[in-house]
Motif scaffolding. Structure first.
Motif, PDB file in Angstrom:
ATOM      1  N   TYR A 195       0.836  -1.207   0.000  1.00 27.18           N
ATOM      2  CA  TYR A 195       0.000   0.000   0.000  1.00 27.18           C
ATOM      3  C   TYR A 195       0.868   1.254   0.000  1.00 27.18           C
ATOM      4  CZ  TYR A 195      -3.237   3.616   1.475  1.00 27.18           C
ATOM      5  OH  TYR A 195      -3.948   4.781   1.541  1.00 27.18           O
ATOM      6  N   THR A 196       1.922   1.235   0.807  1.00 24.10           N
ATOM      7  CA  THR A 196       2.832   2.375   0.861  1.00 24.10           C
ATOM      8  C   THR A 196       3.507   2.605  -0.485  1.00 24.10           C
ATOM      9  OG1 THR A 196       3.240   1.972   3.211  1.00 24.10           O
ATOM     10  CG2 THR A 196       4.856   3.336   2.054  1.00 24.10           C
ATOM     11  N   LEU A 197       3.960   1.534  -1.138  1.00 24.40           N
ATOM     12  CA  LEU A 197       4.560   1.672  -2.459  1.00 24.40           C
ATOM     13  C   LEU A 197       3.545   2.172  -3.491  1.00 24.40           C
ATOM     14  CD1 LEU A 197       6.751  -1.564  -2.627  1.00 24.40           C
ATOM     15  CD2 LEU A 197       7.556   0.800  -2.515  1.00 24.40           C
ATOM     16  N   TYR A 198       2.335   1.669  -3.395  1.00 22.52           N
ATOM     17  CA  TYR A 198       1.277   2.057  -4.347  1.00 22.52           C
ATOM     18  C   TYR A 198       0.921   3.537  -4.211  1.00 22.52           C
ATOM     19  CZ  TYR A 198      -3.299   2.282  -6.578  1.00 22.52           C
ATOM     20  OH  TYR A 198      -4.347   2.633  -7.368  1.00 22.52           O
ATOM     21  N   THR A 199       0.872   4.041  -2.992  1.00 22.95           N
ATOM     22  CA  THR A 199       0.457   5.431  -2.783  1.00 22.95           C
ATOM     23  C   THR A 199       1.627   6.421  -2.851  1.00 22.95           C
ATOM     24  OG1 THR A 199       0.646   5.193  -0.375  1.00 22.95           O
ATOM     25  CG2 THR A 199      -1.529   4.781  -1.373  1.00 22.95           C
ATOM     26  N   ALA A 200       2.858   5.909  -2.989  1.00 21.57           N
ATOM     27  CA  ALA A 200       4.037   6.804  -3.025  1.00 21.57           C
ATOM     28  C   ALA A 200       4.120   7.579  -4.334  1.00 21.57           C
ATOM     29  CB  ALA A 200       5.306   6.004  -2.803  1.00 21.57           C
TER      30      ALA A 200
END
Length: 94
Positions: free
Chosen positions: A89-94
Motif C-alpha cells: 500500500y505504501t509503495l502504491y500510494t508513493a
C-alpha cells in the motif's frame, strides 16, 4: 506468576523494537514536540515514554489473548502478511 528475565529474549525484543522505532512517525512526532521552545523537554520525554509503554502493554495483552485462540505460527503468518500489505500500500500510494 514468577518474575524472571530471559536476557537473550529481552535483548532480541529490545533491539527489534528499537530499530523498528527509529525514524518512524512516533519518533518524528516526538522530535517535533521537542523542537517547540515553549515546551518542557522532560514533559515531551515522559509523555512519549508513557504512550509507548501503554502501546506496548496493549500489544502484550492482545498478543496474550490471541495466543489462547490462534496458533503462534498462524499469528506470525498473519503479522507477516499484514506487513506485506502495508508495504505494498505504501509503495502504491508513493
Amino acid at each position: 506468576m514468577e518474575f524472571s528475565i530471559d536476557w537473550r529474549i529481552f535483548l532480541t525484543i529490545f533491539v527489534s523494537v528499537f530499530i523498528a522505532e527509529l525514524g518512524d512517525k512516533t519518533q518524528l512526532a516526538t522530535m517535533l514536540f521537542a523542537a517547540d521552545k515553549a515546551v518542557s523537554k522532560w514533559t515531551v520525554f515522559f509523555a512519549a515514554s508513557a504512550a509507548l509503554v501503554l502501546a506496548s502493554a496493549m500489544g502484550v495483552l492482545v498478543g496474550t489473548f490471541l495466543s489462547e485462540y490462534i496458533n503462534e505460527k498462524v499469528l506470525s503468518y498473519i503479522a507477516g502478511a499484514g506487513f506485506i500489505v502495508i508495504g505494498l500500500y505504501t509503495l502504491y500510494t508513493a
